[in-house]
Write an enzyme that holds these catalytic residues in place. Structure first.
Site: not given
Length: 320
Positions: A51, A165
Protein backbone atom coordinates in the site's frame (compact mmCIF):
# COMPACT_ATOMS: atom_id res chain seq x y z
CA UNK A 1 28.50 -3.50 5.19
CA UNK A 2 26.57 -2.46 8.30
CA UNK A 3 28.93 -1.32 11.01
CA UNK A 4 26.37 -1.26 13.81
CA UNK A 5 25.64 -4.94 13.25
CA UNK A 6 29.27 -5.96 13.00
CA UNK A 7 30.34 -4.06 16.11
CA UNK A 8 27.75 -5.53 18.46
CA UNK A 9 27.01 -8.94 16.98
CA UNK A 10 30.07 -9.59 14.81
CA UNK A 11 27.73 -10.80 12.11
CA UNK A 12 29.31 -11.15 8.66
CA UNK A 13 27.94 -8.98 5.89
CA UNK A 14 24.30 -9.80 5.24
CA UNK A 15 21.83 -8.93 2.55
CA UNK A 16 19.47 -6.45 4.16
CA UNK A 17 15.79 -6.23 3.27
CA UNK A 18 13.42 -3.40 4.14
CA UNK A 19 9.71 -4.21 4.52
CA UNK A 20 7.51 -1.10 4.46
CA UNK A 21 3.99 -1.66 5.77
CA UNK A 22 0.58 -0.27 4.93
CA UNK A 23 -0.88 2.62 6.88
CA UNK A 24 -2.43 5.32 4.67
CA UNK A 25 -1.32 8.81 5.82
CA UNK A 26 0.93 7.28 8.47
CA UNK A 27 3.02 5.98 5.59
CA UNK A 28 5.03 9.18 5.31
CA UNK A 29 6.83 7.86 8.40
CA UNK A 30 8.63 5.50 6.03
CA UNK A 31 10.52 8.51 4.67
CA UNK A 32 11.84 9.30 8.15
CA UNK A 33 12.83 5.67 8.75
CA UNK A 34 14.72 5.57 5.45
CA UNK A 35 16.58 8.75 6.39
CA UNK A 36 17.53 7.27 9.78
CA UNK A 37 18.84 4.10 8.12
CA UNK A 38 20.88 6.09 5.62
CA UNK A 39 22.47 8.22 8.35
CA UNK A 40 23.37 5.05 10.27
CA UNK A 41 25.14 3.67 7.21
CA UNK A 42 22.62 0.88 6.64
CA UNK A 43 22.61 -0.16 3.00
CA UNK A 44 19.37 -1.73 1.85
CA UNK A 45 19.69 -4.54 -0.72
CA UNK A 46 16.01 -5.41 -1.19
CA UNK A 47 12.79 -3.54 -0.55
CA UNK A 48 9.17 -4.67 -0.47
CA UNK A 49 6.18 -2.47 0.25
CA UNK A 50 2.47 -2.78 0.85
CA UNK A 51 0.00 0.00 0.00
CA UNK A 52 1.55 3.35 1.01
CA UNK A 53 4.71 1.35 1.77
CA UNK A 54 4.77 0.32 -1.89
CA UNK A 55 4.54 3.94 -2.99
CA UNK A 56 7.37 5.14 -0.75
CA UNK A 57 9.40 2.00 -1.45
CA UNK A 58 9.08 2.41 -5.22
CA UNK A 59 10.24 6.02 -5.06
CA UNK A 60 13.14 5.02 -2.78
CA UNK A 61 14.15 2.19 -5.12
CA UNK A 62 14.16 4.63 -8.04
CA UNK A 63 16.35 7.14 -6.18
CA UNK A 64 13.78 9.93 -5.70
CA UNK A 65 13.04 9.81 -1.98
CA UNK A 66 14.37 13.32 -1.28
CA UNK A 67 12.12 14.86 -3.91
CA UNK A 68 9.10 12.95 -2.56
CA UNK A 69 9.78 14.31 0.92
CA UNK A 70 9.81 17.87 -0.38
CA UNK A 71 6.49 17.32 -2.15
CA UNK A 72 4.58 15.67 0.70
CA UNK A 73 5.68 18.36 3.14
CA UNK A 74 3.74 20.82 0.97
CA UNK A 75 0.50 18.83 0.87
CA UNK A 76 -2.61 20.52 2.27
CA UNK A 77 -6.27 19.50 2.38
CA UNK A 78 -7.02 21.21 -0.95
CA UNK A 79 -4.37 19.21 -2.82
CA UNK A 80 -5.53 15.98 -1.17
CA UNK A 81 -9.15 16.73 -2.12
CA UNK A 82 -8.06 17.36 -5.71
CA UNK A 83 -6.34 13.97 -5.89
CA UNK A 84 -9.50 12.28 -4.56
CA UNK A 85 -11.49 11.89 -7.79
CA UNK A 86 -14.80 10.57 -6.41
CA UNK A 87 -16.62 8.13 -8.72
CA UNK A 88 -19.10 6.44 -6.36
CA UNK A 89 -21.15 4.25 -6.87
CA UNK A 90 -18.64 2.34 -9.00
CA UNK A 91 -16.28 -0.22 -7.45
CA UNK A 92 -14.61 2.35 -5.24
CA UNK A 93 -15.23 5.89 -3.96
CA UNK A 94 -12.07 7.21 -5.60
CA UNK A 95 -11.07 6.31 -9.16
CA UNK A 96 -7.34 6.65 -8.62
CA UNK A 97 -6.41 8.26 -11.94
CA UNK A 98 -5.20 11.42 -10.25
CA UNK A 99 -3.37 9.33 -7.66
CA UNK A 100 -1.71 7.45 -10.51
CA UNK A 101 -0.73 10.79 -11.99
CA UNK A 102 0.77 11.83 -8.66
CA UNK A 103 2.78 8.61 -8.57
CA UNK A 104 3.89 9.09 -12.16
CA UNK A 105 5.26 12.53 -11.32
CA UNK A 106 7.69 10.91 -8.89
CA UNK A 107 8.53 7.71 -10.74
CA UNK A 108 10.07 7.16 -14.12
CA UNK A 109 7.98 5.21 -16.60
CA UNK A 110 10.09 2.06 -16.21
CA UNK A 111 9.64 -1.56 -15.29
CA UNK A 112 10.35 -2.81 -11.79
CA UNK A 113 13.12 -5.11 -13.01
CA UNK A 114 15.02 -2.08 -14.35
CA UNK A 115 15.19 -0.28 -10.99
CA UNK A 116 18.64 0.17 -9.41
CA UNK A 117 17.33 -1.47 -6.20
CA UNK A 118 15.33 -4.75 -6.23
CA UNK A 119 11.73 -3.87 -5.38
CA UNK A 120 8.41 -5.64 -4.92
CA UNK A 121 4.88 -4.27 -4.48
CA UNK A 122 2.43 -6.45 -2.59
CA UNK A 123 -1.20 -6.65 -3.72
CA UNK A 124 -4.16 -9.02 -3.33
CA UNK A 125 -6.14 -10.98 -5.90
CA UNK A 126 -9.71 -9.84 -5.25
CA UNK A 127 -11.21 -13.10 -6.56
CA UNK A 128 -9.04 -15.71 -4.85
CA UNK A 129 -7.77 -13.72 -1.88
CA UNK A 130 -4.22 -14.74 -2.73
CA UNK A 131 -1.27 -12.51 -1.97
CA UNK A 132 0.29 -11.18 -5.18
CA UNK A 133 3.92 -10.06 -5.10
CA UNK A 134 4.56 -7.88 -8.15
CA UNK A 135 8.27 -8.02 -8.97
CA UNK A 136 8.22 -7.06 -12.62
CA UNK A 137 6.30 -4.94 -15.08
CA UNK A 138 5.17 -1.33 -15.01
CA UNK A 139 6.05 0.21 -11.65
CA UNK A 140 3.21 2.75 -11.63
CA UNK A 141 0.61 0.05 -12.29
CA UNK A 142 2.13 -2.10 -9.52
CA UNK A 143 1.98 0.69 -6.95
CA UNK A 144 -1.52 1.69 -8.02
CA UNK A 145 -2.66 -1.92 -7.46
CA UNK A 146 -0.99 -2.12 -4.06
CA UNK A 147 -2.70 1.05 -2.76
CA UNK A 148 -6.20 0.06 -3.96
CA UNK A 149 -7.91 0.06 -0.57
CA UNK A 150 -11.22 -1.85 -1.01
CA UNK A 151 -14.22 0.45 -1.14
CA UNK A 152 -12.00 3.55 -1.29
CA UNK A 153 -10.00 3.13 -4.52
CA UNK A 154 -11.20 1.25 -7.57
CA UNK A 155 -9.27 -2.02 -8.14
CA UNK A 156 -6.66 -2.44 -10.85
CA UNK A 157 -7.04 -5.01 -13.60
CA UNK A 158 -3.72 -6.70 -14.42
CA UNK A 159 -3.42 -9.77 -16.65
CA UNK A 160 -7.15 -10.41 -16.36
CA UNK A 161 -7.09 -10.27 -12.55
CA UNK A 162 -8.53 -7.51 -10.35
CA UNK A 163 -6.01 -6.45 -7.73
CA UNK A 164 -6.62 -4.59 -4.47
CA UNK A 165 -4.63 -3.45 -1.44
CA UNK A 166 -1.89 -5.82 -0.28
CA UNK A 167 -2.80 -4.98 3.32
CA UNK A 168 -5.60 -7.54 3.08
CA UNK A 169 -3.05 -10.36 2.99
CA UNK A 170 0.37 -9.05 4.05
CA UNK A 171 0.36 -5.58 5.68
CA UNK A 172 4.07 -5.73 6.59
CA UNK A 173 5.76 -7.83 3.87
CA UNK A 174 8.58 -9.43 5.86
CA UNK A 175 8.12 -12.81 4.15
CA UNK A 176 8.22 -11.20 0.70
CA UNK A 177 11.51 -9.41 1.23
CA UNK A 178 13.04 -12.62 2.62
CA UNK A 179 11.92 -14.46 -0.52
CA UNK A 180 13.65 -11.78 -2.57
CA UNK A 181 16.96 -12.78 -0.99
CA UNK A 182 17.28 -10.81 2.25
CA UNK A 183 18.69 -12.64 5.24
CA UNK A 184 18.35 -9.67 7.63
CA UNK A 185 15.01 -7.85 7.61
CA UNK A 186 14.10 -4.42 8.96
CA UNK A 187 10.33 -3.94 9.03
CA UNK A 188 8.17 -0.87 9.60
CA UNK A 189 4.73 -1.51 11.13
CA UNK A 190 2.27 1.39 11.12
CA UNK A 191 -0.78 -0.52 12.39
CA UNK A 192 0.13 -1.40 15.97
CA UNK A 193 -1.76 1.30 17.90
CA UNK A 194 -4.50 2.56 15.61
CA UNK A 195 -7.57 0.87 17.13
CA UNK A 196 -9.35 2.92 19.80
CA UNK A 197 -6.95 5.84 19.38
CA UNK A 198 -9.12 8.95 19.14
CA UNK A 199 -6.47 11.55 19.91
CA UNK A 200 -6.17 14.30 17.33
CA UNK A 201 -2.55 14.81 18.26
CA UNK A 202 0.01 14.17 20.96
CA UNK A 203 1.98 16.34 23.35
CA UNK A 204 5.69 15.81 22.90
CA UNK A 205 6.81 18.42 25.43
CA UNK A 206 5.34 18.31 28.94
CA UNK A 207 6.00 22.03 29.32
CA UNK A 208 4.23 22.96 26.10
CA UNK A 209 1.92 25.91 26.50
CA UNK A 210 -1.62 24.53 26.79
CA UNK A 211 -3.21 27.28 24.73
CA UNK A 212 -0.72 26.79 21.89
CA UNK A 213 -1.43 23.05 21.81
CA UNK A 214 -5.20 23.54 21.90
CA UNK A 215 -4.99 26.07 19.08
CA UNK A 216 -2.93 23.65 16.98
CA UNK A 217 -5.39 20.84 17.64
CA UNK A 218 -8.33 23.01 16.66
CA UNK A 219 -6.58 24.06 13.45
CA UNK A 220 -5.84 20.42 12.52
CA UNK A 221 -9.49 19.52 13.20
CA UNK A 222 -10.68 22.35 10.95
CA UNK A 223 -8.34 21.20 8.17
CA UNK A 224 -9.63 17.63 8.45
CA UNK A 225 -13.25 18.81 8.44
CA UNK A 226 -12.65 20.86 5.29
CA UNK A 227 -11.34 17.79 3.49
CA UNK A 228 -14.16 15.51 4.64
CA UNK A 229 -16.75 18.14 3.73
CA UNK A 230 -15.22 18.57 0.28
CA UNK A 231 -15.36 14.82 -0.39
CA UNK A 232 -18.87 14.44 1.01
CA UNK A 233 -20.00 17.37 -1.15
CA UNK A 234 -18.79 15.54 -4.25
CA UNK A 235 -20.68 12.40 -3.24
CA UNK A 236 -23.88 14.41 -2.76
CA UNK A 237 -23.68 15.74 -6.32
CA UNK A 238 -23.79 12.22 -7.79
CA UNK A 239 -27.15 11.46 -9.36
CA UNK A 240 -27.98 7.94 -8.22
CA UNK A 241 -31.53 7.03 -7.05
CA UNK A 242 -30.41 4.47 -4.47
CA UNK A 243 -28.58 7.19 -2.55
CA UNK A 244 -31.63 9.36 -1.95
CA UNK A 245 -32.95 7.56 1.15
CA UNK A 246 -29.43 7.10 2.52
CA UNK A 247 -28.81 10.84 2.30
CA UNK A 248 -32.09 11.60 4.05
CA UNK A 249 -31.26 9.17 6.85
CA UNK A 250 -27.71 10.54 7.26
CA UNK A 251 -29.06 14.08 7.53
CA UNK A 252 -31.31 13.02 10.42
CA UNK A 253 -28.95 10.72 12.29
CA UNK A 254 -25.45 11.72 13.55
CA UNK A 255 -23.71 8.69 12.03
CA UNK A 256 -20.09 8.30 10.89
CA UNK A 257 -19.32 9.28 7.29
CA UNK A 258 -18.82 6.57 4.70
CA UNK A 259 -15.07 7.30 4.75
CA UNK A 260 -14.95 6.78 8.50
CA UNK A 261 -16.89 3.53 8.30
CA UNK A 262 -14.69 2.09 5.57
CA UNK A 263 -11.35 3.22 7.00
CA UNK A 264 -12.19 2.14 10.55
CA UNK A 265 -13.18 -1.30 9.27
CA UNK A 266 -9.95 -1.58 7.31
CA UNK A 267 -7.92 -0.48 10.33
CA UNK A 268 -9.47 -3.20 12.50
CA UNK A 269 -8.81 -5.86 9.86
CA UNK A 270 -5.23 -4.83 9.10
CA UNK A 271 -4.34 -4.59 12.80
CA UNK A 272 -5.37 -8.20 13.32
CA UNK A 273 -3.64 -9.44 10.18
CA UNK A 274 -0.46 -7.50 11.00
CA UNK A 275 -0.22 -8.99 14.50
CA UNK A 276 -0.65 -12.51 13.12
CA UNK A 277 1.82 -12.11 10.26
CA UNK A 278 4.51 -10.58 12.47
CA UNK A 279 4.28 -13.58 14.81
CA UNK A 280 4.60 -15.94 11.85
CA UNK A 281 7.28 -13.95 10.02
CA UNK A 282 9.13 -11.87 12.63
CA UNK A 283 11.70 -9.38 11.30
CA UNK A 284 15.15 -8.91 12.80
CA UNK A 285 14.37 -5.29 13.62
CA UNK A 286 10.80 -4.03 14.03
CA UNK A 287 10.19 -0.28 13.86
CA UNK A 288 6.77 0.91 15.08
CA UNK A 289 6.26 4.69 14.88
CA UNK A 290 3.64 5.99 17.30
CA UNK A 291 1.16 7.46 14.83
CA UNK A 292 -2.15 5.89 15.76
CA UNK A 293 -3.67 9.36 16.15
CA UNK A 294 -3.27 10.12 12.43
CA UNK A 295 -6.37 9.40 10.38
CA UNK A 296 -6.64 7.84 6.93
CA UNK A 297 -6.95 11.12 5.00
CA UNK A 298 -4.48 13.23 6.98
CA UNK A 299 -1.72 13.16 4.39
CA UNK A 300 -1.16 16.85 5.10
CA UNK A 301 0.49 15.95 8.43
CA UNK A 302 3.58 14.65 6.67
CA UNK A 303 6.14 16.44 8.83
CA UNK A 304 4.73 14.88 11.98
CA UNK A 305 4.82 11.40 10.44
CA UNK A 306 8.32 11.80 8.96
CA UNK A 307 9.75 13.14 12.22
CA UNK A 308 8.26 10.26 14.21
CA UNK A 309 9.56 7.69 11.74
CA UNK A 310 13.01 9.23 11.90
CA UNK A 311 13.08 9.35 15.71
CA UNK A 312 11.86 5.79 16.27
CA UNK A 313 14.09 4.51 13.46
CA UNK A 314 17.12 6.10 15.08
CA UNK A 315 16.27 4.69 18.50
CA UNK A 316 15.77 1.15 17.17
CA UNK A 317 19.04 1.13 15.25
CA UNK A 318 21.02 2.48 18.20
CA UNK A 319 19.54 -0.09 20.57
CA UNK A 320 20.38 -3.05 18.36
Amino acid sequence: MINIFRRKKKIPSKKVGLALGSGSARGWAHIGVIRALAEAGVRVDYIAGTSIGALVGAVYASGGIDTLEEVVLQLDWKKIAYLSDVVFPKSGLIDGKKIAGFIQNHLKEINIEDLPLPFCAVSTDMTTGNEIAIKEGNIIEAVRASISVPGIFTPVKKNGVFLVDGGLTNPVPVSVVRQMGADFVIAVDLNHNIIGNTDSGKITDINMNKKVFEKKGQQEKREKNKLVKALNKRIKTIDYPALTHIREWMNKEPVPSIFEVLTSSINIMETQITATRLKTDPPDILIQPNLGHLKFLEYNRAKEAIDEGYKVGQDKIKSF
